[in-house]
Design a protein around this motif. Sequence first.
Motif, PDB file in Angstrom:
ATOM      1  N   TYR A   1     -11.338 -76.928 136.574  1.00  0.00           N
ATOM      2  CA  TYR A   1     -11.210 -75.497 136.835  1.00  0.00           C
ATOM      3  C   TYR A   1     -11.816 -74.667 135.700  1.00  0.00           C
ATOM      4  O   TYR A   1     -11.654 -74.987 134.527  1.00  0.00           O
ATOM      5  CB  TYR A   1      -9.730 -75.160 136.993  1.00  0.00           C
ATOM      6  CG  TYR A   1      -9.461 -73.759 137.475  1.00  0.00           C
ATOM      7  CD1 TYR A   1      -9.525 -73.444 138.826  1.00  0.00           C
ATOM      8  CD2 TYR A   1      -9.136 -72.746 136.580  1.00  0.00           C
ATOM      9  CE1 TYR A   1      -9.267 -72.171 139.277  1.00  0.00           C
ATOM     10  CE2 TYR A   1      -8.880 -71.469 137.009  1.00  0.00           C
ATOM     11  CZ  TYR A   1      -8.943 -71.179 138.354  1.00  0.00           C
ATOM     12  OH  TYR A   1      -8.689 -69.902 138.791  1.00  0.00           O
TER      13      TYR A   1
ATOM     14  N   THR B   1      -6.179 -76.910 136.253  1.00  0.00           N
ATOM     15  CA  THR B   1      -5.636 -75.627 136.701  1.00  0.00           C
ATOM     16  C   THR B   1      -4.442 -75.157 135.871  1.00  0.00           C
ATOM     17  O   THR B   1      -3.785 -74.189 136.240  1.00  0.00           O
ATOM     18  CB  THR B   1      -5.219 -75.711 138.175  1.00  0.00           C
ATOM     19  OG1 THR B   1      -4.270 -76.768 138.334  1.00  0.00           O
ATOM     20  CG2 THR B   1      -6.431 -75.969 139.062  1.00  0.00           C
TER      21      THR B   1
ATOM     22  N   PHE C   1      -3.503 -70.823 141.173  1.00  0.00           N
ATOM     23  CA  PHE C   1      -3.160 -71.164 142.545  1.00  0.00           C
ATOM     24  C   PHE C   1      -4.410 -71.452 143.379  1.00  0.00           C
ATOM     25  O   PHE C   1      -4.393 -72.264 144.305  1.00  0.00           O
ATOM     26  CB  PHE C   1      -2.366 -70.033 143.193  1.00  0.00           C
ATOM     27  CG  PHE C   1      -1.136 -69.645 142.410  1.00  0.00           C
ATOM     28  CD1 PHE C   1      -0.275 -70.609 141.902  1.00  0.00           C
ATOM     29  CD2 PHE C   1      -0.846 -68.320 142.159  1.00  0.00           C
ATOM     30  CE1 PHE C   1       0.858 -70.263 141.187  1.00  0.00           C
ATOM     31  CE2 PHE C   1       0.285 -67.948 141.451  1.00  0.00           C
ATOM     32  CZ  PHE C   1       1.140 -68.925 140.961  1.00  0.00           C
ATOM     33  N   ASN C   2      -5.488 -70.737 143.061  1.00  0.00           N
ATOM     34  CA  ASN C   2      -6.791 -70.955 143.700  1.00  0.00           C
ATOM     35  C   ASN C   2      -7.850 -70.392 142.759  1.00  0.00           C
ATOM     36  O   ASN C   2      -7.582 -70.186 141.578  1.00  0.00           O
ATOM     37  CB  ASN C   2      -6.842 -70.323 145.098  1.00  0.00           C
ATOM     38  CG  ASN C   2      -6.505 -68.835 145.078  1.00  0.00           C
ATOM     39  OD1 ASN C   2      -6.851 -68.121 144.140  1.00  0.00           O
ATOM     40  ND2 ASN C   2      -5.806 -68.364 146.104  1.00  0.00           N
ATOM     41  N   GLU C   3      -9.033 -70.115 143.268  1.00  0.00           N
ATOM     42  CA  GLU C   3     -10.128 -69.647 142.414  1.00  0.00           C
ATOM     43  C   GLU C   3      -9.817 -68.318 141.746  1.00  0.00           C
ATOM     44  O   GLU C   3     -10.316 -68.032 140.646  1.00  0.00           O
ATOM     45  CB  GLU C   3     -11.411 -69.524 143.243  1.00  0.00           C
ATOM     46  CG  GLU C   3     -12.637 -69.126 142.428  1.00  0.00           C
ATOM     47  CD  GLU C   3     -13.884 -69.017 143.276  1.00  0.00           C
ATOM     48  OE1 GLU C   3     -14.906 -68.519 142.759  1.00  0.00           O
ATOM     49  OE2 GLU C   3     -13.854 -69.415 144.450  1.00  0.00           O
ATOM     50  N   ASN C   4      -8.994 -67.466 142.370  1.00  0.00           N
ATOM     51  CA  ASN C   4      -8.753 -66.122 141.857  1.00  0.00           C
ATOM     52  C   ASN C   4      -7.340 -65.877 141.343  1.00  0.00           C
ATOM     53  O   ASN C   4      -7.169 -65.226 140.307  1.00  0.00           O
ATOM     54  CB  ASN C   4      -9.072 -65.083 142.947  1.00  0.00           C
ATOM     55  CG  ASN C   4     -10.503 -65.145 143.420  1.00  0.00           C
ATOM     56  OD1 ASN C   4     -10.770 -65.567 144.540  1.00  0.00           O
ATOM     57  ND2 ASN C   4     -11.433 -64.758 142.565  1.00  0.00           N
ATOM     58  N   TRP C   5      -6.329 -66.340 142.039  1.00  0.00           N
ATOM     59  CA  TRP C   5      -4.945 -65.992 141.704  1.00  0.00           C
ATOM     60  C   TRP C   5      -4.312 -66.999 140.749  1.00  0.00           C
ATOM     61  O   TRP C   5      -4.524 -68.190 140.868  1.00  0.00           O
ATOM     62  CB  TRP C   5      -4.107 -65.899 142.976  1.00  0.00           C
ATOM     63  CG  TRP C   5      -4.458 -64.735 143.839  1.00  0.00           C
ATOM     64  CD1 TRP C   5      -5.271 -64.751 144.935  1.00  0.00           C
ATOM     65  CD2 TRP C   5      -4.017 -63.379 143.688  1.00  0.00           C
ATOM     66  NE1 TRP C   5      -5.377 -63.496 145.482  1.00  0.00           N
ATOM     67  CE2 TRP C   5      -4.613 -62.627 144.726  1.00  0.00           C
ATOM     68  CE3 TRP C   5      -3.188 -62.731 142.768  1.00  0.00           C
ATOM     69  CZ2 TRP C   5      -4.392 -61.263 144.874  1.00  0.00           C
ATOM     70  CZ3 TRP C   5      -2.975 -61.365 142.919  1.00  0.00           C
ATOM     71  CH2 TRP C   5      -3.570 -60.654 143.963  1.00  0.00           C
TER      72      TRP C   5
END
Length: 205
Positions: free
Chosen positions: A24, A116, A161-165
């Motif tokens: 990540y 992550t 949590f994902n690419e943004n959040w």
Amino acid sequence: MATPVLAAGLYVPATPEPVMAGGYDWSGGYLGAALGGQGVRIDAGAAGNISGNAMMGGIFGGVNFQSGNFVYGVEADLEYSGFNQTKPCTNAAWSCNAYINGQGSLRARLGFAVDTLLFYTTAGLAIANGGGSTTSPVNAVFPDSAVRFGWTAGVGAEAAFNENWFGRLEYRYTDLGSRDMTFDTVYPGVAVSSHDIRGGLGYRF
């Protein structure tokens, strides 16, 4: 007979998309909101102290840079504090009040990323607006307030949590120094400090 040979010659194998080394990517700017609690201590020396807990919350924003597993950057925040406590003064016939209604910081961050997950330390400049008052037995009020500058430092962890959040949990200690304050009389060297724990939700862009 030439047709199959020509078709075979035109075949170009698909190039796989590159895989980012280290997993990540934490680099880039971000904004978010935080909510938490703080334990505040106002120490007026021989005149006694006022301490207590309060809710606080606000917004934060910053930018990250990543080199391998190391993540570094700068962050600022601006928060409301609900700290407001009243207790008897050293002379119990009087009451003493103290409050903080706003605070913020500008800090450097240094962290270590494990895909992550990001574990970091942070430290920098702290600022807060606060004050208080003394109230006499006949309800005469003597207020004073000031904008204070000091330092803050702490540790935290973030999870993407994902690419943004992403979410975060952070602890910080803040020392806003000491200064003379004038209520019914001069109270020398009134010191302010706090222990804060906050959780937050952020968006990377």
